[in-house]
Design a protein around this motif. Structure first.
Motif, mmCIF file in Angstrom:
data_model
loop_
_atom_site.group_PDB
_atom_site.id
_atom_site.type_symbol
_atom_site.label_atom_id
_atom_site.label_comp_id
_atom_site.label_asym_id
_atom_site.label_seq_id
_atom_site.Cartn_x
_atom_site.Cartn_y
_atom_site.Cartn_z
ATOM 1 N N UNK B 81 0.823 -1.203 0.000
ATOM 2 C CA UNK B 81 0.000 0.000 0.000
ATOM 3 C C UNK B 81 0.860 1.256 0.000
ATOM 4 N N UNK B 82 0.219 2.326 -0.397
ATOM 5 C CA UNK B 82 0.911 3.606 -0.506
ATOM 6 C C UNK B 82 1.594 4.014 0.805
ATOM 7 N N UNK B 83 0.849 3.879 1.929
ATOM 8 C CA UNK B 83 1.453 4.222 3.222
ATOM 9 C C UNK B 83 1.970 2.976 3.933
ATOM 10 N N UNK B 85 0.805 0.478 5.242
ATOM 11 C CA UNK B 85 -0.208 -0.228 6.034
ATOM 12 C C UNK B 85 0.388 -1.386 6.822
ATOM 13 N N UNK B 86 1.549 -1.155 7.437
ATOM 14 C CA UNK B 86 2.115 -2.177 8.320
ATOM 15 C C UNK B 86 1.310 -2.184 9.610
ATOM 16 N N UNK B 87 1.044 -3.371 10.140
ATOM 17 C CA UNK B 87 0.292 -3.442 11.392
ATOM 18 C C UNK B 87 1.160 -2.872 12.511
ATOM 19 N N UNK B 88 0.752 -1.726 13.083
ATOM 20 C CA UNK B 88 1.657 -1.029 13.998
ATOM 21 C C UNK B 88 1.882 -1.772 15.309
ATOM 22 N N UNK B 89 0.966 -2.685 15.645
ATOM 23 C CA UNK B 89 1.091 -3.388 16.923
ATOM 24 C C UNK B 89 1.816 -4.717 16.785
ATOM 25 N N UNK B 90 2.341 -5.004 15.584
ATOM 26 C CA UNK B 90 3.029 -6.275 15.385
ATOM 27 C C UNK B 90 4.478 -6.034 14.983
ATOM 28 N N UNK B 98 2.056 -12.850 8.977
ATOM 29 C CA UNK B 98 0.595 -12.741 9.075
ATOM 30 C C UNK B 98 -0.138 -13.617 8.051
ATOM 31 N N UNK B 99 0.219 -13.416 6.782
ATOM 32 C CA UNK B 99 -0.477 -14.151 5.721
ATOM 33 C C UNK B 99 -0.201 -15.642 5.774
ATOM 34 N N UNK B 146 6.131 -8.553 3.238
ATOM 35 C CA UNK B 146 4.838 -9.086 3.650
ATOM 36 C C UNK B 146 4.002 -9.479 2.432
ATOM 37 N N UNK B 147 4.103 -8.647 1.393
ATOM 38 C CA UNK B 147 3.294 -8.922 0.204
ATOM 39 C C UNK B 147 3.787 -10.154 -0.547
ATOM 40 N N UNK B 149 5.541 -12.675 0.794
ATOM 41 C CA UNK B 149 5.672 -13.858 1.658
ATOM 42 C C UNK B 149 4.634 -14.919 1.296
ATOM 43 N N UNK B 150 3.464 -14.488 0.856
ATOM 44 C CA UNK B 150 2.408 -15.454 0.565
ATOM 45 C C UNK B 150 2.545 -16.040 -0.837
#
Lengths: 293, 355, 292
Positions: B81-83, B85-90, B98-99, B146-147, B149-150
């Motif tokens: 994503x443009x920003x 969108x990393x999960x900030x709590x992980x 995650x995936x 992350x993108x 990895x799946x």
């Protein structure tokens, strides 16, 4: 996500509100149109008798006027004194701001009953407030504060300052420090900047906290009971008296209905005021709503 | 073999058409960039490929399977994503895992795959960090990890370098390109920056107002942009002109404010549409006095109204009068603002295009 | 105020800019001192009754401030029913908070993320208890419980009946805090989760819920306080013998003031202060109390 799939998610909360909020409100409004048939009994109707009784008798009507007067006075005083507090919290350095914030909010945490009990000691005929007033020769004989309209007003203002301050802080924050610096930089004094920059930008924002305080005062029960000493009859006290002591359920319901209408009117006024502001902002275009650069 | 196929994709918000009847086929392992200004519909198109938006009309086919109505979680498409969108709590590890965890991979397999993926993007050793403890470039690489990895069938990237400073952007461009080529992963990349598109893509899809303007390789797009809009987008100048006569593939035109006829090439212009003379800045010759240099006649008088030093070169903006403006290069740094100059070009380099 | 600073006179192209005068610096100082005095007085006003309550608790026999004779006697005199009332208040507040959260969470997700018709109206409906004074809600529930009694539903004077009233009381506070937070969460985070293969429930559980944690704590905290402070609803839903703490204090003070009353109040003050300080330490009061 499919549109229909969202409604079940809302269902538990909606059912709870309908059964324990909407239904009882409808029930008590219906009750206010029933005939009083002796203690704790009512039926028949619908009749407007309960309303005409209350509105035509000056003694029964008094509670409405007292509530209106108290709410208006408390709302104005609370907004006026909360404004400098909010400014102080927003503009002070981080440590001082935090200390002031904790003082303001921690008084909010104290149970209203406890705070009223504190004021009861201070406001007595031989209480500290009277001692100070006598010592300063402001008065010659002790003023009746406990058990008076003034005493309830003081207690209510104290009770509601934190709510007003919390409401005003974001409005003051919307005036960016750069704006003030720009004004100082052009040689304007602090009072000049306050009256020509801060106040005009924030003045409208005070309406919402003011109306909130008005509504909260109108419905307040603890403080008028504890500081009014039975002599400041506001609607909430009438509701308790009629319902729990005299067991005249329809009349209690009438007072509750009047209070409900009163508070609803205040919220409606607030809604209309904010709506007009939003419409005007829309007409002026997006730049007008943006306060911070 | 075709990995992604869009057939007649349209997306409307109310009466507003964001994407209009788009057809596109992307080959396996290809790097395709969707290039356009904001509001051109490029992000809307990307979101429809990812399943975050459903098209109003048309089909999305991935690897031969029609996924038009499938939600994102059933598509196996990786998105940066443009920003970010990393999960900030992980942690970084949990973000990348995650995936895989969603796919119920065993603990050991998750650890192995996350390790491999982080190694691919050069972030081994950062597993325990939280996103806010990383620099912008590192966050970007976590998002990429992350993108991929799946092991997605397609990788989507939505302006992934927008938040980075210029210097970092170039090195990450190379990095993304390297990862993409190593994994041979079909990639759709969205950007508004033509240099980024030129640097990375196998093919560029140029979009404007919801339409595809052209689909071509970077070289072809730059050498022969199909419309005046495309020409200006890739940095050419487009001067409005009047056609005097046309003969098959070439003809004579008049630049407004000038009497001199100049030669240009291109298909026969349609009479009812405005014409633009399009030329690459490096093909424009600039001289002080009118004359001929290297077989090119510089006949049009103009004035330097803008001068931009880019380090490797000097880019001049030359006003020809009556709204005609040219961009030219001045590698020898001969000219200053307000200098009066004469410009010309080889007739074969100037093209007449119509919108 | 316009005399303080006139616009510099414009004389053609070269306007003369008047430097700030010294008197304006003095004016600033007076303004700042005056402002400081007012703020200090207001803070004192806010603190006064709290200090008074605590000190009054140390009176031996009379209720007076400043205390006449110092003693801890009053604390020993607090009767057992006061602590029973405290325990009731804590239980009701805690349970009402938890139940209201369980009801409000799915509603919040649907109201913010859901695509449905009439969302604005639904939102207004869910927030509407905030516009009805608690005393009216109390009366209404009281009448409902009376009406339900002949049907064999004995909610009047029961713990469940009281709990229901408090859930209604705190629900809109919790809903508002949650709504603000969910609306502030970047939707791309949820989209990223979907893209990685997680479904709606898993995304809500693994992404949305953890990101809402600060708001949940803030909301829970506020709700606990609102419930713990209530007299208006409890007035109708409890009996004099088994009332919540604020009501028990109110009833007792209606009979007569005694140092014991202030001793109990002081205990409540300290309890609330400790709660406030813990929240301030752990989360920062300001972040918890200010809405998004």
């Amino acid at each position: 996500m499919n549109t229909r799939r969202w409604y079940p998610v809302l269902l538990p909360a909606a059912l709870f509100l309908i059964v324990f909020f909407v239904w009882p409100e409808v029930q008590f409004l219906r009750l206010s149109f029933e005939e009083y048939q002796g203690q704790a009994r009512s039926g028949g109707g619908p009749t407007l008798r309960n309303y005409t009784d209350v509105l035509s008798d000056p003694f029964l009507r008094k509670g409405i006027l007292t509530t209106l007067r108290l709410s208006a006075i408390v709302a104005v005083i609370t907004a006026l004194v909360s404004y400098p507090l909010a400014i102080a919290i927003v503009r002070a350095g981080p440590r001082l701001a935090r200390a002031m914030f904790v003082i303001v909010v921690s008084s909010m945490f104290m149970s209203g009953v406890v705070r009223a009990l504190g004021w009861r000691v201070l406001l007595g005929d031989s209480g500290m407030v009277n001692d100070v007033l006598l010592a300063l020769h402001v008065v010659d004989t002790p003023v009746t504060l406990y058990g008076s309209f003034t005493g309830v007003t003081i207690g209510m203002v104290h009770l509601l300052i934190p709510y007003a301050v919390l409401g005003i802080i974001p409005i003051v924050e919307s005036v960016s420090p750069q704006l003030l610096q720009a004004s100082y930089g052009m040689g304007a004094s602090r009072p000049y900047t306050f009256f020509r920059v801060t106040l005009p930008i924030t003045a409208r924002g005070l309406i919402a906290p003011l109306l909130l305080v008005f509504a909260l005062t109108a419905g307040a029960f603890t403080t008028p009971t504890l500081l009014g000493g039975g002599r400041v009859g506001v609607l909430s006290i009438y509701i308790r008296e009629q319902t729990l002591m005299l067991l005249n359920y329809p009349r209690g319901a009438v007072y509750a209905a009047i209070l409900l209408v009163l508070v609803f009117a205040v919220f409606l006024a607030g809604f209309l005021a904010s709506g007009r502001r939003a419409r005007r902002a829309k007409r002026r275009g997006p730049a007008a709503t943006e306060v911070t650069p | 073999m075709t990995d992604l196929e869009l057939r007649g994709i349209t997306h409307r918000y109310g009466t507003n058409v964001a994407v209009r009847n788009v057809d596109l086929a992307v080959r396996s392992g290809e790097f395709v960039t969707i290039l356009g200004t904001s509001g051109s519909g490029k992000t809307t198109l990307l979101r429809m490929i990812g399943g975050y938006l459903f098209p109003s009309e048309g089909r999305v086919v991935v690897g031969g399977r029609d996924v038009t109505r499938l939600p994102p979680q059933q598509r196996n498409i990786g998105t940066v994503f443009q920003n970010y969108a990393l999960f900030p709590h992980m942690s970084v590890f949990d973000n990348v895992a995650y995936g895989l965890r969603v796919r119920r991979m065993s603990r050991a397999a998750v650890r192995e795959r996350v390790g491999e993926t982080l190694a691919t993007v050069g972030l081994t050793g950062f597993e325990k960090r939280l996103p806010h403890e990383l620099s912008g470039g590192q966050q970007q690489r976590v998002a990429l990890a992350r993108a991929i990895s799946i092991q997605p069938s397609i990788l989507l990237m939505d302006e992934p370098l927008g938040a980075l400073d210029a210097r970092l952007r170039e090195s990450i461009q190379l990095e993304i390109k390297r990862v993409q080529r190593t994994l041979k992963i079909t990639t759709i990349y969205v950007t508004h920056d033509q240099n980024e598109a030129f640097a990375m893509s196998d093919r560029i899809v140029l979009m404007s107002h919801g339409d595809i303007v052209s689909v071509d390789t970077p070289e072809a797009l730059f050498m022969s942009p199909p419309t005046p809009f495309a020409a200006e987008f890739v940095g050419h100048c487009a001067v409005p002109v009047r056609v005097v006569r046309w003969n098959g593939r070439a003809g004579q035109v008049l630049v407004p404010g000038h009497e001199v006829e100049v030669t240009a090439v291109g298909p026969t212009p349609e009479a009812d549409k405005p014409c633009y003379l399009v030329i690459a800045p490096d093909k424009v010759r600039v001289t002080e006095a009118p004359g001929t240099t290297g077989g090119v006649a510089a006949q049009l008088r103009g004035r330097v109204v803008g001068r931009r030093f880019t380090g490797l070169n000097v880019v001049l903006t030359i006003d020809l009068g009556d709204g005609g403006r040219l961009t030219a290069l001045d590698p020898e740094r001969r000219f200053r603002d307000d200098d009066v100059v004469h410009v010309g070009w080889n007739g074969d380099d100037a093209k007449v295009l119509q919108p | 105020m316009t005399t303080v600073m006139q616009a510099p006179p414009a004389t053609g192209d070269t306007a003369v800019v008047v430097p700030p005068s010294r008197s304006s610096a003095r004016l600033d100082r007076i303004w700042r001192i005056g402002f400081g005095v007012i703020v200090a007085a207001l803070l004192l006003f806010l603190l006064a009754p709290l200090v008074v309550v605590i000190l009054t608790a140390f009176n031996d026999r009379l209720v007076a401030f400043p205390p006449q004779g110092w003693s801890l006697e009053s604390f020993r005199n607090v009767p057992g029913y006061m602590f029973e009332a405290l325990w009731l208040s804590v239980r009701v507040a805690a349970l009402a908070t938890v139940i209201a959260m369980l009801l409000a969470f799915p509603a919040t997700i649907a109201l913010v993320r859901g695509e449905m018709r009439g969302k604005a109206a639904l939102l207004a409906f869910f927030q509407s208890p905030l516009q009805v004074p608690a005393i009216v809600q109390g009366l209404a529930l009281y009448q409902l419980y009376i009406a339900l009694n002949p049907w064999g539903v004995a909610l009047r004077g029961s713990f469940t009946g009281l709990l229901i009233g408090h859930v209604i009381l705190v629900f809109p506070f919790i809903l508002n805090a949650m709504l603000g937070r969910v609306a502030a969460i970047d939707t791309n985070l949820e989209l990223a989760s979907y893209g990685l293969g997680a479904g709606f429930l898993r995304t809500t559980w693994l992404v949305t819920l953890p990101l809402m944690r600060p708001a949940l704590i803030a909301a829970g905290f506020l709700a606990f306080l609102v419930s713990f402070d209530d007299t208006s609803i409890s007035l109708f839903l409890t009996q004099v013998g088994g009332a919540t703490l604020p009501l028990t204090l109110l009833y007792t003070s209606e009979q007569a003031l005694s140092p014991m009353l202030y001793a109990m109040s002081a205990i409540v003050v300290v309890f609330s202060l400790v709660l406030a300080l813990v929240v301030d330490r752990v989360f920062g009061l300001r972040t918890v109390m200010s809405r998004d």
